[in-house]
Design a protein around this motif. Sequence first.
Motif, PDB file in Angstrom:
ATOM      1  N   LEU A   1     -47.226  -3.665  -6.843  1.00  0.00           N
ATOM      2  CA  LEU A   1     -46.450  -2.747  -6.825  1.00  0.00           C
ATOM      3  C   LEU A   1     -47.289  -1.283  -6.473  1.00  0.00           C
ATOM      4  CD1 LEU A   1     -44.200  -0.184  -5.426  1.00  0.00           C
ATOM      5  CD2 LEU A   1     -44.123   0.450  -8.072  1.00  0.00           C
TER       6      LEU A   1
ATOM      7  N   PHE B   1     -32.264  -9.039 -10.558  1.00  0.00           N
ATOM      8  CA  PHE B   1     -32.331 -10.116  -9.308  1.00  0.00           C
ATOM      9  C   PHE B   1     -32.987 -11.093  -8.858  1.00  0.00           C
ATOM     10  CE2 PHE B   1     -29.851  -5.988  -7.693  1.00  0.00           C
ATOM     11  CZ  PHE B   1     -30.276  -5.113  -8.552  1.00  0.00           C
TER      12      PHE B   1
ATOM     13  N   THR C   1     -29.511   1.341  -6.501  1.00  0.00           N
ATOM     14  CA  THR C   1     -29.263   0.077  -6.227  1.00  0.00           C
ATOM     15  C   THR C   1     -30.091  -0.217  -6.979  1.00  0.00           C
ATOM     16  OG1 THR C   1     -30.774  -0.198  -4.889  1.00  0.00           O
ATOM     17  CG2 THR C   1     -28.155   0.470  -3.632  1.00  0.00           C
ATOM     18  N   GLY C   2     -31.272  -0.197  -8.017  1.00  0.00           N
ATOM     19  CA  GLY C   2     -31.414  -1.337  -8.863  1.00  0.00           C
ATOM     20  C   GLY C   2     -33.033  -1.692  -8.482  1.00  0.00           C
ATOM     21  N   GLY C   3     -31.860  -2.842  -7.480  1.00  0.00           N
ATOM     22  CA  GLY C   3     -33.357  -3.498  -7.335  1.00  0.00           C
ATOM     23  C   GLY C   3     -32.983  -4.638  -6.229  1.00  0.00           C
ATOM     24  N   GLU C   4     -32.069  -4.043  -5.187  1.00  0.00           N
ATOM     25  CA  GLU C   4     -31.672  -4.471  -3.858  1.00  0.00           C
ATOM     26  C   GLU C   4     -32.931  -3.673  -2.804  1.00  0.00           C
ATOM     27  OE1 GLU C   4     -26.849  -5.373  -5.522  1.00  0.00           O
ATOM     28  OE2 GLU C   4     -27.538  -4.146  -3.307  1.00  0.00           O
ATOM     29  N   GLN C   5     -34.313  -4.326  -2.919  1.00  0.00           N
ATOM     30  CA  GLN C   5     -35.067  -4.189  -1.953  1.00  0.00           C
ATOM     31  C   GLN C   5     -34.694  -4.823  -0.447  1.00  0.00           C
ATOM     32  OE1 GLN C   5     -38.331  -3.665  -3.754  1.00  0.00           O
ATOM     33  NE2 GLN C   5     -37.691  -2.074  -5.120  1.00  0.00           N
TER      34      GLN C   5
ATOM     35  N   PHE D   1     -41.406   1.276  -0.637  1.00  0.00           N
ATOM     36  CA  PHE D   1     -42.564   0.848  -1.510  1.00  0.00           C
ATOM     37  C   PHE D   1     -43.455   0.487  -0.856  1.00  0.00           C
ATOM     38  CE2 PHE D   1     -39.326   0.884  -5.059  1.00  0.00           C
ATOM     39  CZ  PHE D   1     -37.947   1.062  -4.943  1.00  0.00           C
TER      40      PHE D   1
ATOM     41  N   LEU E   1     -46.413 -10.251  -6.148  1.00  0.00           N
ATOM     42  CA  LEU E   1     -46.736  -8.735  -6.178  1.00  0.00           C
ATOM     43  C   LEU E   1     -46.611  -7.813  -7.111  1.00  0.00           C
ATOM     44  CD1 LEU E   1     -42.700  -9.912  -4.062  1.00  0.00           C
ATOM     45  CD2 LEU E   1     -44.607  -8.574  -3.353  1.00  0.00           C
TER      46      LEU E   1
ATOM     47  N   PHE F   1     -41.985  -7.996 -10.172  1.00  0.00           N
ATOM     48  CA  PHE F   1     -41.536  -8.996  -9.749  1.00  0.00           C
ATOM     49  C   PHE F   1     -42.255 -10.675 -10.657  1.00  0.00           C
ATOM     50  CE2 PHE F   1     -38.928  -8.853  -6.067  1.00  0.00           C
ATOM     51  CZ  PHE F   1     -39.464  -7.185  -5.516  1.00  0.00           C
TER      52      PHE F   1
ATOM     53  N   LEU G   1     -33.750 -10.435  -0.594  1.00  0.00           N
ATOM     54  CA  LEU G   1     -32.335 -10.654  -1.783  1.00  0.00           C
ATOM     55  C   LEU G   1     -31.776 -11.689  -1.617  1.00  0.00           C
ATOM     56  CD1 LEU G   1     -31.476  -9.315  -4.304  1.00  0.00           C
ATOM     57  CD2 LEU G   1     -29.729  -7.865  -2.917  1.00  0.00           C
TER      58      LEU G   1
ATOM     59  N   SER H   1     -27.546 -10.693  -6.992  1.00  0.00           N
ATOM     60  CA  SER H   1     -27.298  -9.082  -7.868  1.00  0.00           C
ATOM     61  C   SER H   1     -26.971  -9.956  -9.059  1.00  0.00           C
ATOM     62  CB  SER H   1     -27.466  -8.138  -7.275  1.00  0.00           C
ATOM     63  OG  SER H   1     -27.889  -7.935  -5.943  1.00  0.00           O
TER      64      SER H   1
ATOM     65  N   TYR I   1     -45.591  -2.557  -1.204  1.00  0.00           N
ATOM     66  CA  TYR I   1     -46.573  -4.205  -2.701  1.00  0.00           C
ATOM     67  C   TYR I   1     -47.788  -4.831  -1.795  1.00  0.00           C
ATOM     68  CZ  TYR I   1     -42.265  -3.730  -4.217  1.00  0.00           C
ATOM     69  OH  TYR I   1     -40.935  -3.154  -5.450  1.00  0.00           O
TER      70      TYR I   1
ATOM     71  N   SER J   1     -30.168  -4.363 -14.849  1.00  0.00           N
ATOM     72  CA  SER J   1     -29.493  -5.365 -13.462  1.00  0.00           C
ATOM     73  C   SER J   1     -30.332  -6.441 -12.941  1.00  0.00           C
ATOM     74  CB  SER J   1     -29.604  -4.476 -12.868  1.00  0.00           C
ATOM     75  OG  SER J   1     -30.359  -2.851 -12.393  1.00  0.00           O
TER      76      SER J   1
ATOM     77  N   LEU K   1     -40.152  -2.389  -8.674  1.00  0.00           N
ATOM     78  CA  LEU K   1     -39.627  -3.454  -9.146  1.00  0.00           C
ATOM     79  C   LEU K   1     -40.987  -4.329 -10.100  1.00  0.00           C
ATOM     80  CD1 LEU K   1     -36.950  -4.172  -7.648  1.00  0.00           C
ATOM     81  CD2 LEU K   1     -36.882  -3.386  -8.817  1.00  0.00           C
TER      82      LEU K   1
ATOM     83  N   GLY L   1     -34.459  -4.944 -12.873  1.00  0.00           N
ATOM     84  CA  GLY L   1     -34.266  -3.927 -12.420  1.00  0.00           C
ATOM     85  C   GLY L   1     -33.748  -2.812 -12.796  1.00  0.00           C
TER      86      GLY L   1
ATOM     87  N   TYR M   1     -25.332  -7.630 -12.506  1.00  0.00           N
ATOM     88  CA  TYR M   1     -24.707  -6.524 -13.077  1.00  0.00           C
ATOM     89  C   TYR M   1     -24.090  -6.875 -14.524  1.00  0.00           C
ATOM     90  CZ  TYR M   1     -26.531  -3.815  -8.840  1.00  0.00           C
ATOM     91  OH  TYR M   1     -27.523  -4.269  -7.261  1.00  0.00           O
TER      92      TYR M   1
ATOM     93  N   TYR N   1     -34.581 -13.274  -6.230  1.00  0.00           N
ATOM     94  CA  TYR N   1     -35.107 -12.342  -4.053  1.00  0.00           C
ATOM     95  C   TYR N   1     -35.304 -14.267  -4.258  1.00  0.00           C
ATOM     96  CZ  TYR N   1     -35.241  -8.082  -4.239  1.00  0.00           C
ATOM     97  OH  TYR N   1     -34.923  -6.388  -4.210  1.00  0.00           O
TER      98      TYR N   1
END
Lengths: 109, 113
Positions: free
Chosen positions: B45, A34, B98-102, B33, B43, A99, A46, A49, B35, A32, A97, A91, A51, A36
């Motif tokens: 982590l 994303f 959700t993988g990466g939906e932050q 999280f 960014l 970035f 966000l 997304s 960062y 996946s 993550l 993701g 997928y 931002y």
Amino acid sequence: RKEVEQDPGPFNVPEGATVAFNCTYSNSASQSFFWYRQDCRKEPKLLMSVYSSGNEDGRFTAQLNRASQYISLLIRDSKLSDSATYLCVPGGGADGLTFGKGTHLIIQP
Amino acid sequence: DVKVTQSSRYLVKRTGEKVFLECVQDMDHENMFWYRQDPGLGLRLIYFSYDVKMKEKGDIPEGYSVSREKKERFSLILESASTNQTSMYLCASSYPGTGGEQYFGPGTRLTVT
């Protein structure tokens, strides 16, 4: 950890134009992706997304090329309010993550 | 609407002080999280947590610790602040899977003098 590369820009684009930028990733197992958006001195939010092979939301289209390991973001009919930094993120899990450093976009009147 | 709040927008501390940054989310997210964001470095982590009392090191945990006593709250602790910890600190939360939906808080700009 996954590596992500983005052209930092800035991309200077006239209002109304179409702009696209890519993001390459190193982890072929990423399932996946994303995008931002981050405005100056604000937190990332966000935008989209992805997928499967891609996603479209109004003027924004994200496309994934798994063979070449990149994901692109296309913005049509760009607005002044689209000026921001766009962060790409592969993701795939519960962990934090990785970035990309972002691509800076400036839409000019 | 998901809401992630951070205790301070701006903070100035002296070298050697112990610093607490608080983050609260109201969406019952399991994952949280921390960062930091620096110009040219993007960014990075620091720590993350996927459950109460659980914590995992991120990419740059040195000089930091975290605490998660309640699901909605995740604290970042600078045990002895140093000038190289001057940065923007961002907290985020997400559902598992959700993988990466932050969802991010507004950030705390910390200056250590």
